[in-house]
Write an enzyme that holds these catalytic residues in place. Structure first.
Site, PDB file in Angstrom:
ATOM      1  N   SER A  77       0.966  -1.191  -0.095  1.00 28.58           N
ATOM      2  CA  SER A  77      -0.038  -0.033  -0.125  1.00 28.58           C
ATOM      3  C   SER A  77       0.887   1.293  -0.022  1.00 28.58           C
ATOM      4  CB  SER A  77      -0.978   0.124   1.316  1.00 28.58           C
ATOM      5  OG  SER A  77      -1.541   1.321   1.355  1.00 28.58           O
ATOM      6  N   TYR A  83      -2.328  -0.535  10.570  1.00 26.88           N
ATOM      7  CA  TYR A  83      -2.439  -0.762   9.276  1.00 26.88           C
ATOM      8  C   TYR A  83      -1.098  -0.337   8.429  1.00 26.88           C
ATOM      9  CZ  TYR A  83      -4.029  -0.607   4.086  1.00 26.88           C
ATOM     10  OH  TYR A  83      -4.132  -1.035   2.777  1.00 26.88           O
TER      11      TYR A  83
END
Length: 700
Positions: A577, A590
């Site tokens: 990501s 995250y």
């Protein structure tokens, strides 16, 4: 004669047939015959009909031979799979024929007989149908009839079994001369209903599509029933009886999971191959039998069998497959070297002055006593079909040897079929393979938006894919839909919890049993969460770490182990990501886990480089459409964090990017395919951002 059989053949549907025209009836008959492997094997056999049609030039009625074209399969073909040829021109070819030594030149005349500019190439079997004087002709390869055709006393037994109603011809390879032999034999025996071709198969005929079909299945059923009764009367023991028992299923699985990657790697030195495992009862009966070695050494009989399977298989004894590590690899290599040398010697003994060059000398069929049969080919469908063909050969050997003496084709005859210039021409006409043919990808999170897009991209390029996902319902619906679109052979699904070591290991075992190993890993399973640091619970932190860090480690480690065992390299792609490069507020768990993924990929790249195993990263950002993680709390949390509505999220992220463009699952799939394919063969340890441009996330 009796037409009863233990299991009925597909029934002719009169109501459906009444809706079809003449060519439709031929197609219906063909598909019906090809739907039952007892009647003919995949791609084997031919069907034909002589139909009266208007000549497009003269407008006059003319008789046209419709016959299955080259390379087709009667079970799955459509109308465009038939060649169409003028019968008067086919008959005229007989005047041009210069004799058996020149029969191959007749193939070049077949295009001159084409009716209505049909582009479907005519098969070498066209004369066999043209010169039999019947409106409808079937040429099938039923196991029961081939068993009779492969017996030492085939001619006498054919006369006995069919009471003179079915004729017999000695072995002759397909072609113009065999067509004339059929013509002459039928003219001399006008009342017979069919012909057995020694070592080959069966010809049958009829005045209508239905009577032809019924005659074909009737002859096959009679052969089946006679063989069955004779076996009972003789108290026949298959393959000489049992030499050993099958291993327990769990032990079989563990052995195959250890052996197949090594075997696949060794066989793939000349190009990637896939494996297919077959452990059905008849296979197990054969590999566990006393006569396994002598029967396997004799080779197969029907030309369709050995064209798919090579003339004989390789047997791997327990003394080899019980080894581990370097000893296993060395023993398997020794076996393959010996097989290749034997095959090369066969080529040298039998080659002609104009024979094509020696082809891949690796075995196609490998038999493991106690475990089963493994077939190896350039793609999964071909490997599966090769196994089916050898299963036909097993059936033939069982019945032929139980009642008489099984005989394979003479070695020179087999070679002349395998290395026939016409067969070589057919191989050369095959389209170039797609880039991922022969390769296997494991995609975690395969039922989600990004995962599914990646899977579709790989399937479009000819790869096979094992989809791993924890969502059982989504996984099965995705697999079923992809199998319908791309074929049942190329896609498998395994329920997998990437946080469970046992679940991950079991998924790789299943993938290995299905395909033989793994070449590509796409680590994509994901979640997303948001919370201020002070509100981030240990449970939330651990959930991110377990799935996004530990999960990626576990699936990567098992892929690495398999790739190392295969010793043919590999590619890993980590779907991380933008947040692995630059932190976002209220997403510490995250972001930290995504950063760990990137560093983990670099570790795999470092240790994998000496083994030819590459590892790279794709960093998406804001892939909203089709993504599972945007359907729950993450969407609400991101909208709240940015003080916008959920409906505004896509536009918000698009306008935030430098390129002002939305990012879709297909965009991630494209970058993933690039890194997984040979296009990026010299790239490892790299990152591709697919985020429409984010200055803070630039790799540095």
């Amino acid at each position: 004669m009796s037409n009863t059989t233990i299991a009925p053949f597909p029934t002719w549907n009169d109501a459906h047939a009444a809706t079809l025209d003449a060519s439709g009836l031929l197609l219906y008959r063909s598909n019906l015959l090809g739907s039952d492997l007892r009647i003919t094997n995949y791609g084997g056999g031919n069907t034909s009909a002589k139909l009266v049609q208007k000549d497009p030039l003269s407008g006059q009625d003319t008789t046209v031979l419709w016959v299955k074209g080259s390379g087709g399969d009667v079970g799955s073909m459509k109308l465009d799979g038939f060649s169409t040829l003028y019968m008067d021109k086919l008959n005229a070819l007989q005047k041009l024929y210069r004799g058996p030594q020149f029969e191959d030149e007749m193939v070049a005349y077949l295009p001159h007989c084409t009716f209505n500019l049909n582009p479907r190439a005519a098969s070498i079997d066209t004369p066999l149908h043209a010169y039999l004087p019947f409106a409808h002709v079937d040429h099938m390869h039923p196991d029961a009839v081939i068993a009779i055709a492969a017996m030492a006393n085939s001619e006498a037994l054919t006369a006995k079994i069919f009471e003179g109603t079915v004729g017999w011809l000695p072995w002759r390879k397909p072609g113009f001369e065999l067509g004339l032999m059929l013509q002459r034999y039928q003219a001399a025996h006008p009342d017979q209903r069919g012909l057995v071709l020694a070592g080959h198969g069966l010809f049958t005929w009829g005045d209508t599509a239905k009577t032809c079909y019924e005659n074909t299945v009737g002859v096959i059923a009679h052969a089946q029933n006679w063989l069955g009764r004779e076996r009972v009367a003789r108290n026949a023991v298959s393959f000489g009886g049992v030499a050993q028992e099958s291993l327990p299923t769990a032990e079989q699985d563990a052995t195959l999971a250890r052996v197949l990657p090594v075997l696949r790697g060794l066989a793939s030195k000349s190009g990637h191959k896939l494996l297919h495992v077959d452990r059905q009862p008849t296979v197990m009966e054969f590999v566990n039998s006393r006569d396994l070695a002598p029967l396997a050494a004799m080779g197969t009989s029907c030309p369709d069998h050995f064209l798919r399977t090579k003339i004989r298989p390789l047997i791997l004894e327990a003394a080899v497959y019980n080894l581990e590590g370097a000893a296993l690899a060395a023993a398997l290599e020794e076996k393959l070297v010996a097989y290749r040398a034997d095959y090369a010697a066969y080529y040298e003994r039998c080659k002609r002055a104009d024979s094509p060059a020696l082809r891949d000398a690796n075995p196609v069929i490998i038999l493991l006593p106690g475990i089963g049969m493994v077939s190896i080919a350039k793609d999964k469908a071909t490997a599966r079909i090769a196994g089916e063909f050898y299963m036909n050969a097993i059936n033939v050997m069982r019945d032929a040897n139980a009642i008489d003496t099984y005989v394979g084709l003479p070695e020179q005859e087999a070679f002349d079929i395998e290395y026939w210039l016409l067969e070589e021409a057919k191989l050369q006409r095959m389209p170039k393979a797609k880039p991922l043919v022969g390769k296997v990808a494991v995609v975690t999170g395969g039922a989600g938006g990004i995962g599914r897009a990646i899977v579709e991209r790989f399937l479009n390029e000819g790869g096979c894919v094992a989809l791993l996902d924890i969502d059982v319902e989504a996984l099965e619906s995705t697999r079923a839909e992809l199998a319908k679109r791309f074929g049942k052979d190329v896609v498998r699904s395994m329920v997998c919890d990437v946080t469970s070591e046992d679940s991950v290991i079991n998924a790789y075992v299943q993938a290995t049993l299905e395909f033989g190993g793994v070449d590509i890993l796409v680590s994509n399973a994901g979640i997303a969460s948001a919370a201020p640091i002070e509100d981030t619970s240990l449970a939330l932190w651990m959930r991110n770490q377990n799935i996004l860090a530990t999960g990626y480690f576990l699936v990567g480690r098992e892929a690495f182990r398999l790739m190392k065992a295969q010793a043919i390299g590999g590619a890993m792609v980590y779907i991380a990501s933008k947040n692995g490069m630059v932190a976002s507020a209220q997403a510490s768990a995250y972001c930290a886990a995504k950063a760990a993924e990137i560093q983990l990929s670099r570790s795999f790249a470092l240790e994998g480089a000496p083994l030819g195993i590459r590892s790279n990263v794709v960093n998406p950002d804001a892939v909203i459409r089709g993504s599972k993680i945007w359907t729950g709390a993450w969407s609400q949390e991101r909208a709240a964090a940015n003080k916008i509505s959920e409906e505004e999220l896509e536009a918000f992220y698009r306008d935030r990017s430098m390129l002002k463009r939305s990012v879709f699952p297909e965009d991630i799939a494209e970058a993933t395919y690039f890194l997984a394919s040979d296009l990026a063969a010299k790239s490892t340890g790299n990152i591709i951002n697919v985020d429409a441009g984010n200055l803070a996330a630039f790799p540095r």
